[in-house]
Design a protein around this motif. Structure first.
Motif, PDB file in Angstrom:
ATOM      1  N   GLY A 194       4.786  13.751  -2.811  1.00  0.00           N
ATOM      2  CA  GLY A 194       5.777  14.441  -3.626  1.00  0.00           C
ATOM      3  C   GLY A 194       7.185  13.893  -3.526  1.00  0.00           C
ATOM      4  N   LEU A 195       7.333  12.608  -3.162  1.00  0.00           N
ATOM      5  CA  LEU A 195       8.669  12.031  -3.023  1.00  0.00           C
ATOM      6  C   LEU A 195       9.303  11.680  -4.362  1.00  0.00           C
ATOM      7  N   ILE A 196       8.490  11.515  -5.406  1.00  0.00           N
ATOM      8  CA  ILE A 196       9.035  11.242  -6.733  1.00  0.00           C
ATOM      9  C   ILE A 196       8.383  12.185  -7.740  1.00  0.00           C
ATOM     10  N   ASP A 197       9.097  12.425  -8.814  1.00  0.00           N
ATOM     11  CA  ASP A 197       8.604  13.352  -9.832  1.00  0.00           C
ATOM     12  C   ASP A 197       7.607  12.705 -10.780  1.00  0.00           C
ATOM     13  N   GLU A 198       7.799  11.417 -11.057  1.00  0.00           N
ATOM     14  CA  GLU A 198       7.013  10.756 -12.089  1.00  0.00           C
ATOM     15  C   GLU A 198       6.370   9.472 -11.561  1.00  0.00           C
ATOM     16  N   PRO A 199       5.114   9.502 -11.199  1.00  0.00           N
ATOM     17  CA  PRO A 199       4.429   8.264 -10.800  1.00  0.00           C
ATOM     18  C   PRO A 199       4.414   7.279 -11.962  1.00  0.00           C
ATOM     19  N   ARG A 200       4.553   6.014 -11.648  1.00  0.00           N
ATOM     20  CA  ARG A 200       4.545   4.974 -12.687  1.00  0.00           C
ATOM     21  C   ARG A 200       4.120   3.658 -12.057  1.00  0.00           C
ATOM     22  N   PRO A 201       3.749   2.649 -12.866  1.00  0.00           N
ATOM     23  CA  PRO A 201       3.361   1.357 -12.303  1.00  0.00           C
ATOM     24  C   PRO A 201       4.488   0.731 -11.484  1.00  0.00           C
ATOM     25  N   ILE A 202       4.104  -0.108 -10.551  1.00  0.00           N
ATOM     26  CA  ILE A 202       5.081  -0.822  -9.727  1.00  0.00           C
ATOM     27  C   ILE A 202       5.774  -1.870 -10.597  1.00  0.00           C
ATOM     28  N   VAL A 203       7.080  -1.996 -10.445  1.00  0.00           N
ATOM     29  CA  VAL A 203       7.848  -2.958 -11.242  1.00  0.00           C
ATOM     30  C   VAL A 203       7.305  -4.366 -11.015  1.00  0.00           C
ATOM     31  N   SER A 204       7.101  -5.102 -12.088  1.00  0.00           N
ATOM     32  CA  SER A 204       6.403  -6.395 -12.028  1.00  0.00           C
ATOM     33  C   SER A 204       7.020  -7.379 -11.047  1.00  0.00           C
ATOM     34  N   PHE A 205       8.346  -7.439 -11.018  1.00  0.00           N
ATOM     35  CA  PHE A 205       8.967  -8.451 -10.166  1.00  0.00           C
ATOM     36  C   PHE A 205       9.180  -7.975  -8.731  1.00  0.00           C
ATOM     37  N   LEU A 206       8.798  -6.726  -8.417  1.00  0.00           N
ATOM     38  CA  LEU A 206       9.006  -6.233  -7.064  1.00  0.00           C
ATOM     39  C   LEU A 206       8.174  -6.986  -6.019  1.00  0.00           C
ATOM     40  N   PRO A 207       6.868  -7.251  -6.259  1.00  0.00           N
ATOM     41  CA  PRO A 207       6.093  -7.927  -5.207  1.00  0.00           C
ATOM     42  C   PRO A 207       6.665  -9.276  -4.789  1.00  0.00           C
ATOM     43  N   ILE A 208       7.054 -10.081  -5.759  1.00  0.00           N
ATOM     44  CA  ILE A 208       7.525 -11.419  -5.396  1.00  0.00           C
ATOM     45  C   ILE A 208       8.911 -11.350  -4.764  1.00  0.00           C
ATOM     46  N   MET A 209       9.755 -10.411  -5.227  1.00  0.00           N
ATOM     47  CA  MET A 209      11.050 -10.225  -4.592  1.00  0.00           C
ATOM     48  C   MET A 209      10.881  -9.701  -3.170  1.00  0.00           C
ATOM     49  N   LEU A 210       9.957  -8.792  -3.007  1.00  0.00           N
ATOM     50  CA  LEU A 210       9.703  -8.204  -1.694  1.00  0.00           C
ATOM     51  C   LEU A 210       9.230  -9.263  -0.709  1.00  0.00           C
ATOM     52  N   ILE A 211       8.322 -10.115  -1.163  1.00  0.00           N
ATOM     53  CA  ILE A 211       7.816 -11.190  -0.308  1.00  0.00           C
ATOM     54  C   ILE A 211       8.961 -12.089   0.132  1.00  0.00           C
ATOM     55  N   GLY A 221       0.811  -1.210   0.000  1.00  0.00           N
ATOM     56  CA  GLY A 221       0.000   0.000   0.000  1.00  0.00           C
ATOM     57  C   GLY A 221       0.845   1.260   0.000  1.00  0.00           C
ATOM     58  N   ALA A 222       1.877   1.299   0.839  1.00  0.00           N
ATOM     59  CA  ALA A 222       2.739   2.482   0.907  1.00  0.00           C
ATOM     60  C   ALA A 222       3.505   2.682  -0.392  1.00  0.00           C
ATOM     61  N   THR A 223       3.950   1.588  -1.000  1.00  0.00           N
ATOM     62  CA  THR A 223       4.693   1.686  -2.267  1.00  0.00           C
ATOM     63  C   THR A 223       3.793   2.196  -3.382  1.00  0.00           C
ATOM     64  N   VAL A 224       2.560   1.701  -3.437  1.00  0.00           N
ATOM     65  CA  VAL A 224       1.599   2.192  -4.429  1.00  0.00           C
ATOM     66  C   VAL A 224       1.337   3.677  -4.211  1.00  0.00           C
ATOM     67  N   LEU A 225       1.160   4.058  -2.955  1.00  0.00           N
ATOM     68  CA  LEU A 225       0.856   5.446  -2.621  1.00  0.00           C
ATOM     69  C   LEU A 225       1.968   6.389  -3.098  1.00  0.00           C
ATOM     70  N   ILE A 226       3.208   5.989  -2.893  1.00  0.00           N
ATOM     71  CA  ILE A 226       4.338   6.869  -3.207  1.00  0.00           C
ATOM     72  C   ILE A 226       4.721   6.795  -4.678  1.00  0.00           C
ATOM     73  N   PHE A 227       4.902   5.574  -5.204  1.00  0.00           N
ATOM     74  CA  PHE A 227       5.488   5.431  -6.538  1.00  0.00           C
ATOM     75  C   PHE A 227       4.453   5.352  -7.658  1.00  0.00           C
ATOM     76  N   GLN A 228       3.288   4.825  -7.368  1.00  0.00           N
ATOM     77  CA  GLN A 228       2.273   4.719  -8.425  1.00  0.00           C
ATOM     78  C   GLN A 228       1.346   5.934  -8.442  1.00  0.00           C
ATOM     79  N   GLU A 229       0.950   6.384  -7.261  1.00  0.00           N
ATOM     80  CA  GLU A 229       0.025   7.512  -7.191  1.00  0.00           C
ATOM     81  C   GLU A 229       0.728   8.843  -6.976  1.00  0.00           C
ATOM     82  N   GLY A 230       2.024   8.803  -6.671  1.00  0.00           N
ATOM     83  CA  GLY A 230       2.805  10.029  -6.556  1.00  0.00           C
ATOM     84  C   GLY A 230       2.462  10.904  -5.363  1.00  0.00           C
ATOM     85  N   LYS A 231       1.936  10.311  -4.289  1.00  0.00           N
ATOM     86  CA  LYS A 231       1.578  11.096  -3.107  1.00  0.00           C
ATOM     87  C   LYS A 231       2.833  11.546  -2.344  1.00  0.00           C
TER      88      LYS A 231
END
Length: 767
Positions: free
Chosen positions: A614-631, A602-612
């Motif tokens: 203002g921590l990043i300049d360009e919101p974009r989809p979450i990298v495909s392999f991040l969820p499984i690597m993160l788990i 949820g926090a990653t989506v909030l920051i990197f996908q939705e751009g909340k």
């Protein structure tokens, strides 16, 4: 296990000047072999059995050689040419500059001259797209595939694309000189006023770790350890083991490149794991050693005891990480397998250095280890039951209101998890490159001229061998009409038939970009239409291209998350049953991890996908392999903290305290080291936000957030609350299970028995 580690700890401490040279020789040998036998790593991103491979097979069958451009490691290049503001490329001076560019490309050694280059303006002219009514449907149908943006309503004829074949076989063979030559060949056109940017793999630079992130993380870890130990010299010991462990792991990975094709992604995860775990494990053992110095008869005895207790916890904590990382191989995706294996090697060396090199270093530093003693830092020993530390205070607070702390932690995690519902996955493409790169500029210029979908064309390869010759035109027309009818499809090009008339290719251009969910849905719908067309005409087709491959990778990774999590969780659950001699404690550990993962997503989506925020300049989809690597990674770390903290609580319970007091005193003993370890992890991972690569940024943030939520909300609030609420039942295990589960003795009970047995009985006075 505790007895063996105790004996080894004393031996390594005593024979330090044998152990240390052996480690030095091993380190130098591994480093030398790795440096001498190392071969270049691969940037291949191949994933077997993707649906897009069907298109490749059809192309190989009917259009030999054409499929090479759709391989992950293919060397491709597209020049995107823009006219000066307010002008057209068809203006005489601009057209002459484009022709001069093509002449320059024809003289470039790395360009494949087997196929003559086609001037995009000349091609549009030959298609009849420079004259006529541009508003008519006939014109749009005829000129939709023109390499010049003749259909652009605001700035027509202002952007062109020029696809250039190169002689370089694979992406890994592209040198810096090749990239420079491919870019500089357009300098004359730029001097003439044109904008010329280069996209494709020929322009992609292989991202090299800067080392800045690791140094920042290491520096902060050093400060945390000074605070944890209250001394400067002791803070160097975990740094030494981290450098040795990571260096040995990297050398072994480099050595592996001499016999295997190792993806370059492997070292990225290994460096993260190696630094963080080595420091964490060393921190845990040194903290226990500091206490044992105060209660044991000698420093040697203290080293043996510290290794027998904290070292045993390190071994099993490391095993959970290794299980989680090796488990990535079940996903069946090569680059993930190697990333997992690289991380597992780093984790293994973190454990090995902690239990073999560490006691020798303790012996080498001797009485200087905890000197100079710093004032106002670490004044109270968390191993002293009479001292009132912050850990004791927090433990008492949780013990007074366990239901309240449990509910509050669940609410916070739930609120953080809410944005994860909208998670959109994608792969890092040209739109994720730095804004200053020519690849990113080419993407934006092409989008401006042709629309976002032009960067993610659907390449449709049709097999007509099963269609009657007199129905092939009708079959392809039906397919084109079907694809054109989708609302998210911009246009579909005219088909091109193979020489044997048994194959055809056509391109579909979406209205949205490669990583947009609408585009991925379009790929799905287009593939689903095959069944009806095959029944009606006997035709088959496959869809490939950037968009199709992105959609396939997303599906492949998402479909593996549940079985992966199930296998890893079950394996770790069984291991933790042996560690804690309990069923409910491992179960709550796994369930708590699910909450921390949801909050992290949820926090990653909030920051990197939705751009909340203002921590990043360009919101974009979450990298495909991040969820499984993160788990995989955070699960292992979560179990580390579970082992570090809860083994101390079980130790107190085994020694006779009530469940509530066992939690409080275990919290008192373990909170400082777990807090220090978690803070180190957070900053080691968080330091990757300093990297320029968007993938590294998002992964570093997600890992840091995962550790933050799991360590401080789950392991240090939720789990202790549950232990108090469950009472005696928390440590319950069925008798039949107790008989078959091996007793690994993390608490060191066998060590106490050994000491008691070895004590000399008092002498009987002679009468």
């Amino acid at each position: 296990m505790s007895v063996y580690l105790y004996r080894w700890g004393k031996l390594a401490f005593r024979r330090k000047w044998i152990v240390l040279p052996v480690w030095l020789v091993l380190f130098l040998v591994l480093g030398g072999l790795g440096a001498q036998l190392q071969k270049p790593m691969s940037n291949s991103f191949d994933i077997p059995n993707l649906p897009s491979e069907r298109a490749t097979e059809i192309l190989d069958k009917h259009f030999p050689g054409m499929s090479a451009g759709f391989q992950f490691d293919a060397v491709t290049g597209t020049y995107v040419i823009g006219a000066p503001p307010g002008q057209r490329l068809t203006d005489p001076a601009n057209r002459a500059a484009v022709e001069a560019l093509i002449t320059g490309l024809a003289a470039l050694d790395i360009v494949d001259h087997g196929t003559p280059l086609t001037d995009p303006i000349t091609a549009a002219e030959e298609m009849g797209c420079l004259t006529g009514d541009r508003q008519s449907p006939e014109f749009a149908s005829k000129c939709s595939s023109a390499p010049l943006n003749v259909l652009n309503p605001t700035e027509p004829d202002s952007v062109a694309v020029l696809n250039v074949p190169f002689t370089i076989k694979e992406f890994t063979d592209v040198t810096a000189d090749d990239r420079k030559a491919a870019y500089d060949v357009a300098d004359a056109a730029r001097a003439a006023g044109l904008t010329v940017e280069l996209s494709g793999s020929i322009a992609m630079e292989q991202e090299q770790p800067s080392g800045k992130s690791e140094m920042i993380g290491m520096g902060f870890a050093f400060l945390v350890m000074i605070i944890a130990f209250g001394a400067i010299v002791a803070a160097f010991v975990p740094i030494i083991t981290a450098l040795v462990g990571l260096g040995a792991a990297m050398s072994l990975i480099f050595l592996g490149t001499s016999v295997l094709e190792v993806p370059s992604f492997t070292t990225f995860l290994a460096s993260m794991i190696g630094i963080a775990l080595s420091i964490d494990y060393a921190l845990f053992i040194v903290s226990r050693y500091k206490h044992e110095l105060a209660v044991q008869d000698s420093a040697e005895e203290a080293a043996g005891t510290a290794l027998a207790t904290a070292g045993a916890a390190v071994v099993f904590a490391g095993l959970t990480v290794i299980i989680a990382l090796v488990g990535l191989s079940i996903v069946g995706i090569r680059f993930l397998t190697f990333m997992g294996l690289g991380g597992a090697i780093a984790a293994a060396f973190a454990v090995i250095t902690a239990i073999t090199l560490m006691p020798a270093l303790l012996g080498a530093f001797g009485r200087f280890l905890f000197k100079p003693k710093l004032p106002l830092i670490a004044q109270h020993d968390p191993e002293d039951d009479t001292a009132v530390t912050n850990g004791m205070r927090v433990g008492r607070l949780i013990g007074k209101a366990p239901a309240l702390t449990l509910i509050l932690s669940v609410i916070v995690l739930g609120l953080l998890a809410a944005p994860a519902i909208n998670m959109n996955l994608g792969l890092p493409g040209e739109d994720s490159m730095p804004k200053t790169s020519t690849v990113r500029k080419a993407y934006e210029l092409r989008t401006e001229g042709f629309g976002a979908g032009s960067n993610g064309v659907l390449n449709v390869a049709v097999d007509l061998s099963g269609v009657a010759p007199d129905r092939r035109d009708a079959a392809v027309t039906a397919l084109r009409d079907e694809l054109s009818g989708y609302p998210d499809m911009d246009y579909v090009t005219e088909p091109e038939f193979s020489a044997d008339q048994q194959g055809a290719i056509l391109d579909g251009v979406p209205k949205t970009g490669p990583n947009d969910q609408a585009t991925k849905d379009l790929v799905r719908d287009a593939r689903n239409a095959e069944g009806e067309l095959k029944t009606q005409y006997g035709m088959e087709y496959g869809i490939t291209g950037t968009t199709a491959i992105y959609a396939d990778v997303d599906h492949a990774l998402l479909s593996k998350i549940v079985p992966y999590l199930a296998i890893v969780a079950c394996a770790a659950f069984l291991l933790l049953i042996a560690v804690f001699r309990s069923v409910l404690v491992p179960l709550t550990a796994a369930l708590g991890f699910l909450l921390s993962m949801a909050a992290t997503f949820g926090a990653t989506v909030l920051i990197f996908q939705e751009g909340k925020l203002g921590l990043i300049d360009e919101p974009r989809p979450i990298v495909s392999f991040l969820p499984i690597m993160l788990i995989g990674l955070v699960f292992g770390l979560a179990m580390d903290y579970q082992v570090f903290l809860v083994t101390r609580m079980r130790e107190e319970y085994v020694h006779g305290k009530s469940p509530r007091n066992a939690m409080i005193f275990g919290y008192h003993h373990g909170a400082r080291v777990v807090t220090s370890a978690a803070i180190i992890m957070i900053f080691v991972f968080g330091s990757f936000l300093m990297e320029s690569d968007a993938t590294a940024k998002s992964m570093g943030f997600a890992l840091a957030a995962g550790v933050l939520f799991d360590a401080f909300l789950v392991r240090m609030v939720l789990i202790p609350s549950l232990l108090v609420l469950m009472g005696e039942s928390a440590w319950w295990m069925p008798k039949w299970l107790d008989k078959i589960v091996p007793d690994i003795d993390v608490e060191g009970a066998k060590l106490h028995a050994l000491r008691k047995k070895s004590e000399k009985p008092p002498m009987t006075p002679v009468r």
